[in-house]
Design an enzyme around this catalytic site. Structure first.
Site, short mmCIF file in Angstrom:
data_model
loop_
_atom_site.label_atom_id
_atom_site.label_comp_id
_atom_site.label_asym_id
_atom_site.label_seq_id
_atom_site.Cartn_x
_atom_site.Cartn_y
_atom_site.Cartn_z
N GLU A 41 -6.50 -10.76 -0.69
CA GLU A 41 -7.02 -10.50 0.31
C GLU A 41 -8.71 -10.29 0.04
OE1 GLU A 41 -5.64 -6.96 2.35
OE2 GLU A 41 -3.53 -7.57 2.13
N GLU A 86 0.72 -1.16 -0.13
CA GLU A 86 -0.22 0.14 -0.14
C GLU A 86 0.70 1.26 0.09
OE1 GLU A 86 -2.81 -0.51 3.17
OE2 GLU A 86 -3.45 -2.22 2.51
N ASN A 89 1.98 -5.40 -3.04
CA ASN A 89 0.64 -5.58 -2.73
C ASN A 89 -0.31 -4.25 -2.24
OD1 ASN A 89 -1.32 -7.68 -1.95
ND2 ASN A 89 -1.20 -6.95 0.17
N ASP A 145 -12.31 -10.35 -0.16
CA ASP A 145 -13.59 -10.29 0.44
C ASP A 145 -14.65 -9.49 -0.47
OD1 ASP A 145 -13.03 -7.74 1.38
OD2 ASP A 145 -12.66 -8.83 3.50
N HIS A 149 -10.78 -6.15 -2.16
CA HIS A 149 -11.45 -5.91 -0.86
C HIS A 149 -12.72 -5.31 -1.92
CE1 HIS A 149 -9.25 -7.07 2.53
NE2 HIS A 149 -8.26 -6.43 1.87
O1 G3I Z 1 -3.78 -6.66 18.95
C1 G3I Z 1 -4.60 -5.53 19.66
C2 G3I Z 1 -5.18 -5.94 20.94
O2 G3I Z 1 -4.06 -5.97 21.66
C3 G3I Z 1 -6.21 -4.79 21.51
O3 G3I Z 1 -6.59 -5.11 22.85
C4 G3I Z 1 -7.23 -4.58 20.56
C5 G3I Z 1 -8.15 -3.42 20.92
O4 G3I Z 1 -8.68 -2.92 19.85
O5 G3I Z 1 -6.74 -4.33 19.11
C6 G3I Z 1 -5.84 -5.46 18.54
O6 G3I Z 1 -5.25 -4.82 17.52
C7 G3I Z 1 -6.08 -4.97 16.37
C8 G3I Z 1 -5.74 -5.99 15.47
O7 G3I Z 1 -6.37 -6.02 14.21
C9 G3I Z 1 -5.62 -7.54 15.95
O8 G3I Z 1 -6.83 -7.78 15.98
C10 G3I Z 1 -6.30 -3.55 15.67
O9 G3I Z 1 -7.04 -2.66 16.84
C11 G3I Z 1 -7.10 -3.62 14.45
O10 G3I Z 1 -6.92 -2.26 13.88
C12 G3I Z 1 -6.58 -4.61 13.42
O11 G3I Z 1 -7.25 -4.69 12.43
C13 G3I Z 1 -6.35 -5.36 11.46
C14 G3I Z 1 -6.28 -4.12 10.14
O12 G3I Z 1 -5.65 -4.84 8.99
C15 G3I Z 1 -5.23 -3.06 10.85
O13 G3I Z 1 -4.86 -2.19 9.75
C16 G3I Z 1 -7.33 -6.40 10.63
O14 G3I Z 1 -7.50 -7.46 11.55
C17 G3I Z 1 -6.83 -6.86 9.45
O15 G3I Z 1 -7.77 -7.72 8.85
C18 G3I Z 1 -6.51 -5.86 8.38
O16 G3I Z 1 -5.86 -6.31 7.38
C19 G3I Z 1 -5.51 -5.42 6.23
C20 G3I Z 1 -4.23 -5.82 5.47
O17 G3I Z 1 -3.25 -6.01 6.55
C21 G3I Z 1 -3.79 -4.97 4.21
N1 G3I Z 1 -4.93 -4.54 3.62
C22 G3I Z 1 -6.06 -4.34 4.12
C23 G3I Z 1 -6.55 -5.26 5.16
C24 G3I Z 1 -8.00 -4.94 5.66
O18 G3I Z 1 -7.93 -3.60 6.29
#
Ligand code: G3I
Length: 305
Positions: free
Chosen positions: A235, A127, A170, A237, A206
């Protein structure tokens, strides 16, 4: 074949999913994962904030869990992701230029060495381009301090570290022909012309009603393949439900199958209940791990039944 992975394998492709380590204790999650998929991507566990939360201090607990599970099941692993502006710990942005360069290259080297020989493709840079019509690079510590050359530097470091891994760029909103994908295309063409190591381009895919499967999806992926790189749907969906969702999934799979250099598809999660798109139902299995119409459409498109 009767599963997604085996059906994709019939044409030499993989069918993968994003996996979160904290769900690997849930039996429905694990049995669906193990039965249907033959490649995994760690949804968050290989990102910079998870693996190097403070400088030089590497933590591989979650990433190891995902990789060990996959290897125990004979699944392949995609690496996601080495250099990205998001989920980047604050310390990285605070470094001055020379230190940042050292830290970026060290991060790449440490991650790739840890899983050397175990990752079929790495998202080396994720990105790096802006949305909208400018085709410009996105602001990030890497772009702002190291300049546009950070991308090629990252790929060169990656190649030197694990010469057998496929190295991917990517991105999202690059699935159709548009200003952003044109900019990525120009970068890949330039890399190929100058011998900068790059093997693949990941199209996140996405999709939702605002951003549906583009009519020129195949044309766009094919033009990248024609540059001499593999293309991967990384990715996938698709927001929605029922027949409309199933038809969209089917068209994505048929697009990949129509491109000889489209080497595999990854959906961004096993079950709707854990999708990052909370409140939506964008995946192939519902919250009880029942197969949705979208699942059947994908299996059929892959030639399975
Ligand atoms: O790990 C912490 C945890 O310790 C905490 O208590 C909790 C409270 O909010 O947050 C947790 O972290 C979260 C993490 O996912 C793990 O669950 C983050 O807040 C959350 O923002 C994060 O979201 C991820 C997102 O990327 C962040 O950018 C999504 O799961 C994940 O599916 C998403 O994936 C991205 C790809 O990497 C890149 N392309 C886009 C795609 C969708 O956004």
């Amino acid at each position: 074949a009767s599963t997604l992975g085996a059906s994709a394998a019939a044409s030499g492709r993989y069918f993968g999913t994003a996996v979160a380590a904290n769900h690997l204790g849930e039996s429905g999650y694990v049995s669906t994962l193990n039965t249907e998929f033959n490649s995994v991507t760690a949804e968050n566990e290989m990102k910079w904030d998870a693996t190097e939360p403070s400088r030089g201090s590497f933590t591989f607990g979650g990433a190891d869990q995902v990789v060990n599970h996959a290897r125990g099941q004979g699944m392949r692993v995609r690496g996601h992701t080495l250099v990205w502006h998001s989920q980047l710990p604050n310390w990285v942005g605070q470094l001055a230029t020379a230190d940042l360069r050292t830290a970026m290259n060290n991060h790449i080297t440490q991650l790739m060495n840890r899983y050397k020989g175990q990752i079929h493709s790495w998202d080396v840079v994720n990105e790096a381009f802006q949305d909208g019509g400018s085709g410009a690079r996105r602001s990030s510590p890497f772009q702002d301090k190291l300049g546009a050359g950070f991308i090629e530097e990252a790929f060169r470091t990656a190649r030197a570290t694990d010469p057998n891994a496929k190295l991917c760029y990517n991105d999202y909103n690059t699935d159709g022909v548009n200003a952003k994908s044109n900019a990525v295309y120009a970068m890949v063409r330039d890399f190929k012309a100058r011998g900068v190591p790059i093997d693949c381009v990941g199209f996140q895919s996405h999709f939702n009603s605002q951003s549906p499967v583009p009519g020129d999806y195949q044309q766009n992926l094919q033009r990248f393949a024609d540059l001499g790189v593999d293309v991967q749907i990384t990715e996938l969906d698709i927001a929605g439900s029922g027949t409309a969702q199933a038809n969209s999934y089917s068209s994505v799979i048929r697009t990949c199958l129509a491109i000889s250099r489209c080497t595999g598809v990854t959906v961004w999660g096993v079950t709707d209940k854990y999708s990052w798109r909370s409140g939506d139902t964008p995946l192939l299995f519902d919250g009880n791990y029942a197969k949705k119409a979208a699942y059947t459409a994908v299996l059929t498109a892959l030639g399975g039944s």
